[in-house]
Scaffold this active site. Structure first.
Site, PDB file in Angstrom:
ATOM      1  N   ASP A 292      11.857 -17.464  -2.125  1.00  0.00           N
ATOM      2  CA  ASP A 292      12.109 -16.175  -1.449  1.00  0.00           C
ATOM      3  C   ASP A 292      12.126 -16.361   0.073  1.00  0.00           C
ATOM      4  O   ASP A 292      12.907 -15.718   0.774  1.00  0.00           O
ATOM      5  CB  ASP A 292      11.028 -15.148  -1.822  1.00  0.00           C
ATOM      6  CG  ASP A 292      11.293 -14.483  -3.166  1.00  0.00           C
ATOM      7  OD1 ASP A 292      12.470 -14.428  -3.580  1.00  0.00           O
ATOM      8  OD2 ASP A 292      10.322 -14.027  -3.788  1.00  0.00           O
TER       9      ASP A 292
ATOM     10  N   LYS B  11       4.847 -12.648 -10.178  1.00  0.00           N
ATOM     11  CA  LYS B  11       4.955 -13.729  -9.188  1.00  0.00           C
ATOM     12  C   LYS B  11       3.606 -14.372  -8.835  1.00  0.00           C
ATOM     13  O   LYS B  11       3.557 -15.550  -8.513  1.00  0.00           O
ATOM     14  CB  LYS B  11       5.626 -13.217  -7.915  1.00  0.00           C
ATOM     15  CG  LYS B  11       7.119 -12.990  -8.075  1.00  0.00           C
ATOM     16  CD  LYS B  11       7.750 -12.548  -6.774  1.00  0.00           C
ATOM     17  CE  LYS B  11       9.251 -12.387  -6.941  1.00  0.00           C
ATOM     18  NZ  LYS B  11       9.937 -12.082  -5.698  1.00  0.00           N
TER      19      LYS B  11
HETATM   20  P1  NAP Z   1       4.835  -5.436  -3.715  1.00  0.00           P
HETATM   21  O1  NAP Z   1       4.086  -6.718  -3.812  1.00  0.00           O
HETATM   22  O2  NAP Z   1       4.524  -4.309  -4.623  1.00  0.00           O
HETATM   23  O3  NAP Z   1       4.664  -4.930  -2.171  1.00  0.00           O
HETATM   24  C1  NAP Z   1       5.263  -3.730  -1.715  1.00  0.00           C
HETATM   25  C2  NAP Z   1       4.764  -3.393  -0.311  1.00  0.00           C
HETATM   26  O4  NAP Z   1       5.376  -2.159   0.069  1.00  0.00           O
HETATM   27  C3  NAP Z   1       3.250  -3.164  -0.215  1.00  0.00           C
HETATM   28  O5  NAP Z   1       2.816  -3.480   1.077  1.00  0.00           O
HETATM   29  C4  NAP Z   1       3.158  -1.657  -0.467  1.00  0.00           C
HETATM   30  O6  NAP Z   1       2.006  -1.060   0.069  1.00  0.00           O
HETATM   31  C5  NAP Z   1       4.362  -1.190   0.317  1.00  0.00           C
HETATM   32  N1  NAP Z   1       4.794   0.121  -0.134  1.00  0.00           N
HETATM   33  C6  NAP Z   1       5.149   0.486  -1.399  1.00  0.00           C
HETATM   34  N2  NAP Z   1       5.496   1.796  -1.415  1.00  0.00           N
HETATM   35  C7  NAP Z   1       5.326   2.244  -0.147  1.00  0.00           C
HETATM   36  C8  NAP Z   1       5.490   3.525   0.468  1.00  0.00           C
HETATM   37  N3  NAP Z   1       5.907   4.579  -0.232  1.00  0.00           N
HETATM   38  N4  NAP Z   1       5.203   3.652   1.782  1.00  0.00           N
HETATM   39  C9  NAP Z   1       4.775   2.581   2.503  1.00  0.00           C
HETATM   40  N5  NAP Z   1       4.601   1.340   1.982  1.00  0.00           N
HETATM   41  C10 NAP Z   1       4.880   1.176   0.682  1.00  0.00           C
HETATM   42  O7  NAP Z   1       6.402  -5.661  -3.898  1.00  0.00           O
HETATM   43  P2  NAP Z   1       7.239  -6.961  -3.425  1.00  0.00           P
HETATM   44  O8  NAP Z   1       7.316  -7.936  -4.541  1.00  0.00           O
HETATM   45  O9  NAP Z   1       6.705  -7.409  -2.117  1.00  0.00           O
HETATM   46  O10 NAP Z   1       8.698  -6.329  -3.265  1.00  0.00           O
HETATM   47  C11 NAP Z   1       9.028  -5.510  -2.140  1.00  0.00           C
HETATM   48  C12 NAP Z   1      10.518  -5.301  -2.089  1.00  0.00           C
HETATM   49  O11 NAP Z   1      11.175  -6.545  -1.862  1.00  0.00           O
HETATM   50  C13 NAP Z   1      11.118  -4.767  -3.382  1.00  0.00           C
HETATM   51  O12 NAP Z   1      12.019  -3.744  -3.041  1.00  0.00           O
HETATM   52  C14 NAP Z   1      11.832  -5.939  -3.989  1.00  0.00           C
HETATM   53  O13 NAP Z   1      12.957  -5.548  -4.760  1.00  0.00           O
HETATM   54  C15 NAP Z   1      12.283  -6.662  -2.737  1.00  0.00           C
HETATM   55  N6  NAP Z   1      12.598  -8.091  -2.947  1.00  0.00           N
HETATM   56  C16 NAP Z   1      13.881  -8.479  -2.710  1.00  0.00           C
HETATM   57  C17 NAP Z   1      14.229  -9.823  -2.836  1.00  0.00           C
HETATM   58  C18 NAP Z   1      15.634 -10.236  -2.555  1.00  0.00           C
HETATM   59  O14 NAP Z   1      15.994 -11.381  -2.894  1.00  0.00           O
HETATM   60  N7  NAP Z   1      16.435  -9.401  -1.921  1.00  0.00           N
HETATM   61  C19 NAP Z   1      13.275 -10.780  -3.226  1.00  0.00           C
HETATM   62  C20 NAP Z   1      11.960 -10.337  -3.456  1.00  0.00           C
HETATM   63  C21 NAP Z   1      11.639  -8.978  -3.310  1.00  0.00           C
HETATM   64  P3  NAP Z   1       0.653  -0.922  -0.824  1.00  0.00           P
HETATM   65  O15 NAP Z   1       0.134  -2.314  -1.004  1.00  0.00           O
HETATM   66  O16 NAP Z   1      -0.214  -0.071   0.042  1.00  0.00           O
HETATM   67  O17 NAP Z   1       1.083  -0.289  -2.114  1.00  0.00           O
END
Ligand code: NAP
Length: 247
Positions: free
Chosen positions: A107, A71
């Site tokens: 999003d 992204k």
């Molecule tokens: P990302 O950029 O990897 O960000 C993930 C965030 O969660 C970061 O702040 C990360 O912290 C934190 N995190 C990960 N593991 C963790 C843990 N064990 N404990 C505490 N914090 C944790 O991912 P993203 O693209 O934002 O996606 C996040 C979620 O949104 C995913 O589950 C994705 O499937 C979902 N999503 C859903 C939609 C929808 O349409 N429903 C659309 C987009 C995304 P660190 O930076 O410290 O690792």
């Protein structure tokens, strides 16, 4: 009515790595059939962000959805980026506009659409965003765009500040998220996603009656966070609604 793929059929798709779990092909092909469009939508597992744009151009794709991990990384390869996606710093959609590949972000529309559908306008309300990655940035940006205020709770304070401060919000450690009285909360971490379905990003006792709770995670559909929200009289909103609204 039968749908026939011919030499005129346009090709769309989702690019990610991995991408086999994506629900987008099922959803988008159903939408194409329902709208009577001569188009198909496939999933493409692409490792390098730089390869996406060349392939889209060479094959004349109509457009692409973009998912993890591309992204942000795909942005430098695009011909242009719409203002909202540039401010968010991530694209989830690439449109082929007569050969120009333009990045967009829907999003934020997905998150605000799903929340407002369930709980009414967000204007003037306070939201706790759990996580500070790409989804958190889009959701926080959208909520503020719609007139809400945000607190961003994450384990990495630098990242939380980078999301919150440009939006006039507050950054706090994830473990303090339960201390705030909010109108809504959004899980934008992967906590609770299969196979780790007993994980939850916040102490459930912090989920109060009437609070709207969106879980961006949609595998499983009823995450532990949403089950706790339901049990405590809060308003659970599935990540599937966000997925549908962004599409
Ligand atoms: P990302 O950029 O990897 O960000 C993930 C965030 O969660 C970061 O702040 C990360 O912290 C934190 N995190 C990960 N593991 C963790 C843990 N064990 N404990 C505490 N914090 C944790 O991912 P993203 O693209 O934002 O996606 C996040 C979620 O949104 C995913 O589950 C994705 O499937 C979902 N999503 C859903 C939609 C929808 O349409 N429903 C659309 C987009 C995304 P660190 O930076 O410290 O690792």
């Amino acid at each position: 009515m039968d749908f026939k793929i011919t030499s005129k059929t346009r090709l769309f798709g989702v690019v990610g790595h991995p991408v086999a779990h994506s629900l987008s092909p099922v959803m988008m092909n159903a939408a194409f059939r329902s709208l009577g469009l001569d188009a198909v939508y496939l999933a493409f597992d692409v490792e390098e962000a730089g390869d996406i744009v060349g392939a889209a151009r060479a094959l004349g794709l109509g457009g692409l959805s973009v998912t993890i991990p591309h992204k942000e990384a795909v942005i430098p390869f695009l011909d242009g980026v719409q203002d909202d996606a540039r401010e968010i710093g991530a694209v989830n959609t690439i449109v082929n506009d007569s050969g120009s590949l333009i990045g967009q972000n829907t999003d934020w529309l997905g998150a605000t659409g799903a929340i407002e559908e369930a709980a009414g306008p967000v204007r003037g309300k306070l939201f706790m965003i759990l996580g500070a990655g790409g989804a958190a940035r889009a959701v926080a940006w959208g909520l503020v765009k719609r007139g809400a205020k945000v607190v961003v709770a994450a384990r990495d304070q630098d990242k939380a500040r980078r999301v919150a401060e440009p939006l006039g919000g507050l950054a706090i450690p994830l473990e303090n998220a339960g201390e705030f009285k909010v109108h809504g909360m959004v899980n934008a971490t992967p906590l609770g996603m299969a196979p780790d379905t007993e994980a939850i990003p916040i102490d459930p006792r912090a989920i109060k009656e009437g609070v709207v709770v969106l879980d961006t995670v949609y595998r499983p559909v009823k995450t532990l966070l949403l089950r706790e929200a339901h049990a405590r009289g809060a308003i659970p909103v599935s990540g599937l609604r966000m997925l549908l609204h962004q599409a």
